[in-house]
Design an enzyme around this catalytic site. Structure first.
Site, PDB file in Angstrom:
ATOM      1  N   HIS A  81       0.829  -1.214   0.000  1.00 19.32           N
ATOM      2  CA  HIS A  81       0.000   0.000   0.000  1.00 19.32           C
ATOM      3  C   HIS A  81       0.866   1.268   0.000  1.00 19.32           C
ATOM      4  O   HIS A  81       2.054   1.211  -0.284  1.00 19.32           O
ATOM      5  CB  HIS A  81      -0.981  -0.020   1.161  1.00 19.32           C
ATOM      6  CG  HIS A  81      -1.709  -1.319   1.281  1.00 19.32           C
ATOM      7  ND1 HIS A  81      -2.707  -1.698   0.420  1.00 19.32           N
ATOM      8  CD2 HIS A  81      -1.539  -2.359   2.146  1.00 19.32           C
ATOM      9  CE1 HIS A  81      -3.142  -2.901   0.752  1.00 19.32           C
ATOM     10  NE2 HIS A  81      -2.438  -3.328   1.787  1.00 19.32           N
ATOM     11  N   GLU A 119      -2.306   0.225   8.169  1.00 16.59           N
ATOM     12  CA  GLU A 119      -1.448  -0.847   7.684  1.00 16.59           C
ATOM     13  C   GLU A 119      -0.280  -0.305   6.884  1.00 16.59           C
ATOM     14  O   GLU A 119       0.857  -0.782   7.007  1.00 16.59           O
ATOM     15  CB  GLU A 119      -2.247  -1.828   6.828  1.00 16.59           C
ATOM     16  CG  GLU A 119      -1.393  -2.975   6.303  1.00 16.59           C
ATOM     17  CD  GLU A 119      -2.009  -3.736   5.148  1.00 16.59           C
ATOM     18  OE1 GLU A 119      -1.307  -4.593   4.567  1.00 16.59           O
ATOM     19  OE2 GLU A 119      -3.176  -3.467   4.812  1.00 16.59           O
ATOM     20  N   GLU A 250       1.762 -11.655   5.651  1.00 11.64           N
ATOM     21  CA  GLU A 250       0.726 -10.974   6.434  1.00 11.64           C
ATOM     22  C   GLU A 250       1.116 -11.172   7.892  1.00 11.64           C
ATOM     23  O   GLU A 250       0.953 -12.246   8.461  1.00 11.64           O
ATOM     24  CB  GLU A 250      -0.638 -11.588   6.151  1.00 11.64           C
ATOM     25  CG  GLU A 250      -1.161 -11.361   4.741  1.00 11.64           C
ATOM     26  CD  GLU A 250      -1.741  -9.976   4.540  1.00 11.64           C
ATOM     27  OE1 GLU A 250      -1.612  -9.132   5.453  1.00 11.64           O
ATOM     28  OE2 GLU A 250      -2.316  -9.740   3.467  1.00 11.64           O
TER      29      GLU A 250
END
Length: 285
Positions: A81, A119, A250
């Site tokens: 991101h 995040e 993750e």
């Protein structure tokens, strides 16, 4: 990681990829020499104050044997991101190749803790710490993005950065946002079925190295995705388009209160970074 819808509200200001997310365009940058301080993202006061009392960080003692320094290798770190993605929905929603004949959005905004710690900030901070540790061992580090205020790069560009660098390993760093009751733990995704030789044995070996390294440092494997901390995926563009050994980590579930508190703390992020760096070194050795 789970797919995350783009928030059209300009809540954040920045962007990049390699997970189920994507990004818009960026120039890879080599990590600074060990003696140079890398630009590490720190948690803002607002983010830090959102978590009252973080849980104890997993024990710093590792059950893994010491790994000798690895020099002459190239590692690409892909912090998922980017901080500006949310304020540029048109850019990150445009379609780009995602492998296997599919097209997907360039990138996504990523998730956040219930207290608002993003995040993308977590991914960037951990990637910087991992890169600093690897560079100190003589490993060349390339980042898919070098700040947390931009947009993108897109998933296809992130994969291209790793391919162009002829990376010995590409590791995309993320955190999940599952709202399923009791969902917690980390998992490591890899492309499957493989589309080239690098996505076969080399990538699965890298995935196991990351899984074993995080587990050895006290982190718990996912209770809701994959099996024993490993997740075979065919839908992640950054993995599908790679021609180098590539995985997506993750680190945990940001919607789980205990893991959210750990990720929101400097000590917790340092612990994740140390485990990931040591696992990459073990793989390269």
């Amino acid at each position: 990681m789970v797919a995350v819808r783009v928030n059209p509200l300009p809540l954040l200001a920045g962007l990049v990829l390699l997970t189920a997310c994507s990004g818009g365009g960026g120039t890879p940058a080599a990590a600074p020499a060990p003696s140079t301080s890398a630009p590490v993202t720190t948690t803002s006061a607002a983010a830090s104050s959102s978590v009252a009392s973080p849980p104890p960080v997993p024990s710093t003692s590792s059950s893994r044997p010491a790994v000798p320094a690895v020099t002459g290798k190239v590692v690409v770190l892909d912090p998922g991101h980017n901080g500006g993605n949310a304020s540029h929905p048109k850019d990150i929603n445009r379609s780009v190749p995602a492998g296997r004949g599919e097209m997907k959005p360039c990138n996504t905004t990523g998730t956040a803790t219930n207290a608002g710690y993003s995040e993308h900030a977590f991914n960037f901070a951990v990637a910087q710490e991992v890169g600093t540790a690897l560079a100190a061992k003589g490993i060349k580090v390339v980042y898919t993005r070098t700040n947390d205020t931009g947009v993108g790069p897109c998933v296809d560009r992130r994969a291209e950065i790793g391919n162009d660098a002829e990376a010995d390993a590409v590791v995309s760093i993320h955190a999940d946002g599952s709202t399923s009751a009791g969902a917690h733990g980390f998992h490591v995704a890899y492309s499957s079925p493989p589309l080239n030789a690098a996505q076969g044995a080399p990538s699965t070996r890298l995935a196991r190295a990351l899984r074993d390294g995080l587990r050895a440092d006290g982190f718990t494997t996912s209770t809701y995705i994959g099996s024993a901390g490993l997740s075979a995926r065919s839908d992640l563009g950054g993995l599908n388009l790679s021609t180098r050994p590539t995985v997506l980590v993750e680190c945990g579930n940001m919607r789980n209160s205990a893991e959210a508190a750990l990720m929101s703390s400097a000590a917790g992020r340092a612990k994740y970074a140390a485990a990931i760096a040591e696992a990459i070194e073990a793989y390269l050795a």
